[in-house]
Design an enzyme around this catalytic site. Structure first.
Site, PDB file in Angstrom:
ATOM      1  N   HIS A 219      39.515  28.082  38.246  1.00 18.38           N
ATOM      2  CA  HIS A 219      38.128  28.551  38.185  1.00 18.38           C
ATOM      3  C   HIS A 219      37.950  29.704  37.196  1.00 18.38           C
ATOM      4  O   HIS A 219      36.822  30.086  36.899  1.00 18.38           O
ATOM      5  CB  HIS A 219      37.644  28.992  39.569  1.00 18.38           C
ATOM      6  CG  HIS A 219      38.195  30.307  39.990  1.00 18.38           C
ATOM      7  ND1 HIS A 219      39.524  30.481  40.347  1.00 18.38           N
ATOM      8  CD2 HIS A 219      37.619  31.523  40.070  1.00 18.38           C
ATOM      9  CE1 HIS A 219      39.726  31.757  40.640  1.00 18.38           C
ATOM     10  NE2 HIS A 219      38.589  32.405  40.477  1.00 18.38           N
TER      11      HIS A 219
ATOM     12  N   HIS B 145      35.053  33.483  34.011  1.00 18.18           N
ATOM     13  CA  HIS B 145      35.016  33.078  35.416  1.00 18.18           C
ATOM     14  C   HIS B 145      33.932  32.019  35.573  1.00 18.18           C
ATOM     15  O   HIS B 145      32.758  32.293  35.318  1.00 18.18           O
ATOM     16  CB  HIS B 145      34.699  34.310  36.272  1.00 18.18           C
ATOM     17  CG  HIS B 145      34.953  34.121  37.725  1.00 18.18           C
ATOM     18  ND1 HIS B 145      34.113  33.396  38.533  1.00 18.18           N
ATOM     19  CD2 HIS B 145      35.963  34.567  38.510  1.00 18.18           C
ATOM     20  CE1 HIS B 145      34.591  33.414  39.771  1.00 18.18           C
ATOM     21  NE2 HIS B 145      35.713  34.124  39.785  1.00 18.18           N
TER      22      HIS B 145
END
Length: 161
Positions: free
Chosen positions: A68, A83
């Site tokens: 992620h 992110h």
């Protein structure tokens, strides 16, 4: 006429968008860790595609096991965190595909990750993609360029030494 006497301004360091979408102020993101700048200043992009690219030339320092997020260091010493989504760590990599490894050298525009944005949304998570300069305090100014449509590689952060 006397412009040659003036010092030329150096634009500073430019960080590109890792994804196609629309930039929004980092302060508008629904996560205080990012919106309050706890990890540093930067930009947020509302992605319209699931391909995530390197925002600058550098080395992948960390590719999280859950895919992620990743961190990247440039030759200039800029420490960048990308992110993908908010709380997407909880997806444990489901819907994410990595194309690099920690320690890999990348060029701006290299494909780093792919994410199934529909799967992220179906799981109830925000898809905002955050680009944060983790060593913000090392610079005079770090400014995200908000409210514009971007393609991967387009300017999203200007860093002044």
């Amino acid at each position: 006429m006397f412009d040659f006497f003036k010092k030329k301004k150096t634009p500073g360091l430019i960080i590109g968008s890792p994804v196609k979408g629309k930039t929004v102020p980092l302060s508008s993101v629904n996560d205080p860790t990012f919106s309050e700048g706890m990890l540093g200043k930067g930009a947020a992009i509302l992605p319209s595609e699931g391909k995530i690219y390197a925002p600058a030339d550098g080395t992948i320092e960390t590719l999280f096991d859950t895919l992620h997020a990743f961190s990247l260091s440039t030759a200039d010493g800029v420490e960048i965190l990308v992110h993908v989504g908010l709380d997407t760590v909880k997806m444990d990599g489901d819907g994410f595909t990595g194309h690099v490894h920690s320690g890999d050298a990348v060029k701006k525009g290299d494909l780093v990750l792919e994410v199934d944005l529909d799967k992220v949304k179906a799981a109830g998570y925000d898809t905002s993609t955050l680009v944060v300069i983790c060593n913000t305090d090392d610079y005079g100014d770090v400014r995200g360029l908000d409210n514009k449509e971007v393609q991967p590689g387009d300017d999203v952060i200007v860093i002044t030494k």
